[in-house]
Design an enzyme around this catalytic site. Structure first.
Site, PDB file in Angstrom:
ATOM      1  N   SER A  58       0.830  -1.203   0.000  1.00 32.76           N
ATOM      2  CA  SER A  58       0.000   0.000   0.000  1.00 32.76           C
ATOM      3  C   SER A  58       0.871   1.263   0.000  1.00 32.76           C
ATOM      4  CB  SER A  58      -0.959  -0.047   1.193  1.00 32.76           C
ATOM      5  OG  SER A  58      -1.944   0.939   1.106  1.00 32.76           O
ATOM      6  N   ASP A 110     -10.034  -3.876  -5.063  1.00 29.78           N
ATOM      7  CA  ASP A 110      -9.160  -2.879  -4.449  1.00 29.78           C
ATOM      8  C   ASP A 110      -9.138  -1.629  -5.329  1.00 29.78           C
ATOM      9  OD1 ASP A 110      -7.129  -1.428  -3.228  1.00 29.78           O
ATOM     10  OD2 ASP A 110      -5.541  -2.863  -3.691  1.00 29.78           O
ATOM     11  N   HIS A 132      -8.106  -4.822  -0.536  1.00 31.16           N
ATOM     12  CA  HIS A 132      -6.988  -4.032  -0.032  1.00 31.16           C
ATOM     13  C   HIS A 132      -6.731  -4.349   1.443  1.00 31.16           C
ATOM     14  CE1 HIS A 132      -4.105  -0.781  -0.495  1.00 31.16           C
ATOM     15  NE2 HIS A 132      -4.338  -0.530   0.790  1.00 31.16           N
TER      16      HIS A 132
END
Length: 394
Positions: free
Chosen positions: A180, A334, A364
């Protein structure tokens, strides 16, 4: 107790409005995790209004997780690399030669996350890939704005490469890795080091559902997954603005796309465009959006979004061409899926070898939930194992 009750009621009333598609891994479990996170946020808002602590401070406290005991297979120690706190994981088993070294940057939107939050993930990577792992505690936003996190990650990486002999690591086998926001930082560090002749070349970069641009929050994956946990479309823009400016002003204009001048949008269209997303990722529906009016005052506050150290997808071809072998993991459900797909295309177009792993049922943050509070998400374990497999191939 009253505050907690209010928070729980708020969460339970709000849950039906969140979109958890049936194709997601363990949808019932994800709904429970979402309830916990939403409850935390609601309680945090109450605490902030009463002046006890900020919502972000409370969120960090809750996300810390419990301390883990001693790991029989690893030496673990906290150090400082160029004044940046790090945690070093070294396998105890004797090695026939020098080990690979992995520098890990955690996720959390540049706002959340810590060495403790990612303890399980880093132990897993170190044990299963038999590597030395260095987890980096970079400074967090909004207290520390861009480029603080990037500079900490870069400085810690350079320190490690300059002192590599102390850790039994092969200088030709150092990998930067992150998920991320950490994937964003890994990509930025990798680009910076690609042009350095005074340091060994990185062996690879591992980018786990990375966020790589802030020009377009209406790519197909943003449209399709805008309400899918654990990262909503609005939160993605919120985090990017917190990192950039230390506040979330102009979030609506950024979401609409009013923050980028038309000529600049045209310039970057060759890299940031739905046209570069394979058609099979558009079958869940994409709405062509008409351009919004450009607002110059907003651009003035966010123009650093066009810097590659903040948005690595915008790096020039001359830089991308020099990047090391890459691993990119994306998740179908995501909002950041298309950032990973667009970067995959850019790397391949520039002759960089890419291993791509796509979790069809992933969402995610799933990597961090591979073993979460007594129940597991198999997709997270599959994703982690795909990273380990890649690392062991180097």
């Amino acid at each position: 107790l009253a505050a907690l009750a209010v928070a729980l009621v708020t969460v339970l009333l709000g849950l039906p409005s969140y979109d958890i598609p049936p194709g997601v891994n363990q949808p019932a479990k994800l709904r429970l995790v979402l309830a916990v996170l939403l409850g935390t946020a609601a309680l945090g808002r109450i605490l902030e209004k009463t002046g006890l602590c900020s919502q972000i401070t409370f969120g960090r406290y809750v996300r810390q997780g419990r301390k883990l005991g001693v790991d029989p297979k690893l030496f673990i120690q906290d150090r400082q690399f160029n004044k940046v706190p790090v945690r070093v994981y070294q396998p105890k088993a004797t090695s026939g030669g020098q080990r690979r070294g992995i520098i890990f940057f955690h996720g959390g939107g540049w706002v959340f996350g810590s060495l403790d939050t990612y303890e399980k993930v880093c132990r897993y990577l170190s044990r299963e890939s038999e590597s030395v792992v260095v987890s980096v505690q970079y400074r967090l936003a909004p207290e520390h704005k861009y480029p603080a996190a990037y500079e900490d990650c870069l400085n810690a990486t350079i320190h490690f490469m300059n002192n590599i002999e102390h850790y039994g690591v092969d200088s030709a086998n150092v990998i930067v890795c992150g998920d991320s926001a950490g994937g964003n930082l890994a990509a930025a560090v990798s680009q910076t080091l690609a042009g350095r002749s005074d340091l060994p070349k990185l062996r690879a970069q591992v980018l786990i559902y990375p966020g790589l641009q802030a020009l377009d929050f209406n790519l197909p994956s943003y449209q399709q997954n805008r309400g899918v946990p654990l990262l909503f479309r609005e939160r993605a823009a919120f985090f990017a603005l917190q990192y950039l400016n230390g506040d979330a002003l102009h979030m609506q204009e950024v979401l609409e796309g009013s923050h980028i001048p038309p000529d600049m949008r045209l310039k970057y269209r060759k890299w940031v465009s739905p046209d570069n997303i394979p058609e099979k990722f558009k079958v869940r529906g994409v709405t062509p959006l008409r351009p919004t009016d450009f607002i110059a005052e907003v651009y003035e506050t966010v123009k650093r979004f066009c810097e590659p150290n903040l948005c690595p997808l915008l790096a020039e071809d001359a830089v991308v061409h020099q990047l090391p072998e890459s691993f990119i993991l994306t998740c179908e459900y995501d909002v950041l899926r298309d950032d990973g797909l667009l970067y995959k295309k850019r790397l391949e177009d520039n002759g960089v070898r890419v291993t791509w792993y796509h979790l069809e049922d992933g969402f995610h943050g799933v990597i961090s939930l591979y073993d979460y509070c007594g129940f597991s998400f198999p997709a997270g374990k599959r994703g982690l194992d795909s990273v380990v497999k890649f690392l062991k191939s180097l």
